[in-house]
Scaffold this motif. Structure first.
Motif, mmCIF file in Angstrom:
data_model
loop_
_atom_site.group_PDB
_atom_site.id
_atom_site.type_symbol
_atom_site.label_atom_id
_atom_site.label_comp_id
_atom_site.label_asym_id
_atom_site.label_seq_id
_atom_site.Cartn_x
_atom_site.Cartn_y
_atom_site.Cartn_z
ATOM 1 N N GLN A 118 0.782 -1.375 0.075
ATOM 2 C CA GLN A 118 0.087 0.155 0.192
ATOM 3 C C GLN A 118 0.945 1.244 -0.171
ATOM 4 O O GLN A 118 2.134 1.284 0.844
ATOM 5 C CB GLN A 118 -1.087 0.243 0.869
ATOM 6 N N GLN A 119 0.833 2.318 -1.468
ATOM 7 C CA GLN A 119 1.809 3.487 -0.619
ATOM 8 C C GLN A 119 0.845 4.670 0.537
ATOM 9 O O GLN A 119 -0.311 4.977 0.898
ATOM 10 C CB GLN A 119 1.118 4.367 -1.980
ATOM 11 N N ALA A 120 2.075 5.179 1.442
ATOM 12 C CA ALA A 120 2.205 5.571 2.196
ATOM 13 C C ALA A 120 2.793 7.259 2.338
ATOM 14 O O ALA A 120 3.461 7.939 3.411
ATOM 15 C CB ALA A 120 2.680 5.373 3.074
ATOM 16 N N VAL A 121 2.220 7.536 1.255
ATOM 17 C CA VAL A 121 2.892 9.488 0.461
ATOM 18 C C VAL A 121 2.105 10.390 0.971
ATOM 19 O O VAL A 121 1.056 10.177 1.072
ATOM 20 C CB VAL A 121 3.732 9.105 -1.196
ATOM 21 N N ARG A 122 3.226 10.675 1.821
ATOM 22 C CA ARG A 122 2.121 11.927 2.148
ATOM 23 C C ARG A 122 3.203 13.670 1.328
ATOM 24 O O ARG A 122 4.441 13.808 1.752
ATOM 25 C CB ARG A 122 2.265 11.958 3.947
ATOM 26 N N GLU A 123 2.056 14.526 1.481
ATOM 27 C CA GLU A 123 3.054 15.869 0.757
ATOM 28 C C GLU A 123 3.665 15.897 2.523
ATOM 29 O O GLU A 123 3.044 16.671 3.215
ATOM 30 C CB GLU A 123 2.130 16.854 0.665
ATOM 31 N N THR A 124 4.367 17.265 2.196
ATOM 32 C CA THR A 124 5.090 18.093 4.267
ATOM 33 C C THR A 124 4.383 18.623 4.043
ATOM 34 O O THR A 124 3.489 19.783 3.235
ATOM 35 C CB THR A 124 6.222 18.703 2.992
ATOM 36 N N GLY A 125 4.154 18.522 5.558
ATOM 37 C CA GLY A 125 3.362 19.113 6.946
ATOM 38 C C GLY A 125 2.282 19.399 6.435
ATOM 39 O O GLY A 125 1.375 19.370 6.931
ATOM 40 N N LYS A 126 1.822 17.461 5.619
ATOM 41 C CA LYS A 126 0.306 17.123 6.035
ATOM 42 C C LYS A 126 0.353 15.837 6.335
ATOM 43 O O LYS A 126 1.073 14.973 6.327
ATOM 44 C CB LYS A 126 -0.393 17.063 4.708
ATOM 45 N N VAL A 127 -1.196 15.633 7.233
ATOM 46 C CA VAL A 127 -1.076 14.410 8.297
ATOM 47 C C VAL A 127 -1.650 13.253 7.226
ATOM 48 O O VAL A 127 -1.125 12.344 6.676
ATOM 49 C CB VAL A 127 -2.035 14.408 9.762
ATOM 50 N N SER A 128 -2.708 13.131 6.413
ATOM 51 C CA SER A 128 -3.287 12.520 5.738
ATOM 52 C C SER A 128 -2.422 12.525 5.095
ATOM 53 O O SER A 128 -2.116 12.959 4.036
ATOM 54 C CB SER A 128 -4.523 13.056 5.275
ATOM 55 N N GLY A 129 -2.108 10.700 4.308
ATOM 56 C CA GLY A 129 -1.803 10.822 2.533
ATOM 57 C C GLY A 129 -1.989 10.858 1.950
ATOM 58 O O GLY A 129 -3.590 11.771 1.236
ATOM 59 N N MET A 130 -1.734 10.721 0.673
ATOM 60 C CA MET A 130 -2.108 11.336 -0.806
ATOM 61 C C MET A 130 -2.827 10.638 -1.221
ATOM 62 O O MET A 130 -3.440 9.103 -1.219
ATOM 63 C CB MET A 130 -1.228 11.039 -1.542
ATOM 64 N N GLU A 131 -4.828 11.034 -1.533
ATOM 65 C CA GLU A 131 -5.637 10.296 -1.347
ATOM 66 C C GLU A 131 -5.444 8.931 -2.814
ATOM 67 O O GLU A 131 -5.079 8.321 -3.325
ATOM 68 C CB GLU A 131 -6.742 11.097 -1.668
ATOM 69 N N GLN A 132 -4.966 10.216 -3.629
ATOM 70 C CA GLN A 132 -4.263 10.035 -5.236
ATOM 71 C C GLN A 132 -3.148 9.640 -5.278
ATOM 72 O O GLN A 132 -3.153 10.873 -5.578
ATOM 73 C CB GLN A 132 -5.549 9.896 -6.631
ATOM 74 N N LEU A 133 -2.110 9.127 -5.586
ATOM 75 C CA LEU A 133 -0.685 8.978 -6.102
ATOM 76 C C LEU A 133 -0.858 8.912 -7.871
ATOM 77 O O LEU A 133 -1.057 7.639 -8.347
ATOM 78 C CB LEU A 133 -0.201 8.259 -5.380
ATOM 79 N N GLY A 134 -0.676 9.633 -8.771
ATOM 80 C CA GLY A 134 0.028 9.283 -9.628
ATOM 81 C C GLY A 134 0.882 9.342 -10.116
ATOM 82 O O GLY A 134 2.114 8.909 -9.719
ATOM 83 N N GLY A 135 1.450 9.047 -11.311
ATOM 84 C CA GLY A 135 2.673 8.355 -11.961
ATOM 85 C C GLY A 135 3.186 7.689 -12.000
ATOM 86 O O GLY A 135 4.026 6.602 -12.182
ATOM 87 N N ILE A 136 2.265 5.996 -10.671
ATOM 88 C CA ILE A 136 3.126 4.802 -10.999
ATOM 89 C C ILE A 136 1.533 3.620 -12.170
ATOM 90 O O ILE A 136 0.257 3.399 -12.041
ATOM 91 C CB ILE A 136 2.567 4.304 -10.052
#
Length: 163
Positions: free
Chosen positions: A134-152
């Motif tokens: 499962q992807q667990a990417v987060r934007e800097t300074g944000k607590v919730s993860g990326m809803e949709q991670l593009g490019g994969i």
């Protein structure tokens, strides 16, 4: 006639090279990601393991393209063992250079990265194993993860006999 024989010999030689280069492979599968990878979407792989003595190396394989927006990738990888025990790892991988160009192998804008998951590991039990990624990417300074991670475009899992 000589030209046909040359093509046949070249074809056989190429086949031998391609198949003999992957003697270490035990398991190797990919699943497509439909445009973007939702944060709750688990990519699942299952396999039977009958060897608890040999060392194996395991990899997460990622195929991504230039629309991947980050330099790194965070994954949660869970391994469900035959005895019902689940081992969970949170992993971080570098996916791009400082200039933003993607790491990995490939000649086009699609790159394939072979990312270490376990090195020289033994399987503790004989039976069916299930891997969830499962992807667990987060934007800097944000607590919730990326809803949709593009490019994969694809996620894979590979097991090799360790050297």
């Amino acid at each position: 006639m000589l030209q046909k024989n040359n093509f046949l010999i070249i074809g056989i030689a190429l086949s031998l090279v391609l198949f003999s280069c992957d003697k270490k492979r035990v398991f190797d599968e990919y699943q497509e990601i439909d445009g973007s990878w939702h944060k709750n979407q688990k990519v699942t792989f299952s396999f039977e393991q009958n060897d608890t003595i040999t060392d194996y190396s395991m990899f997460v394989n990622i195929r991504n393209n230039n629309s991947y927006p980050f330099n790194n990738l965070f994954l949660i990888v869970s391994m469900l063992q035959p005895d019902g025990v689940t081992k969970v790892d949170t992993l971080e991988y570098l996916m791009a250079k400082e200039d933003g160009s993607l790491l990995g192998d490939g000649f086009s804008d699609v790159k394939e990265s072979k990312l270490w998951y376990k090195e020289k590991a033994k399987f503790p039990k004989i039976g069916k194993y299930t891997i969830d990624i499962q992807q667990a990417v987060r934007e800097t300074g944000k607590v919730s993860g990326m809803e949709q991670l593009g490019g994969i475009s694809e996620v894979g899992f590979r097991i090799e006999k360790a050297e």
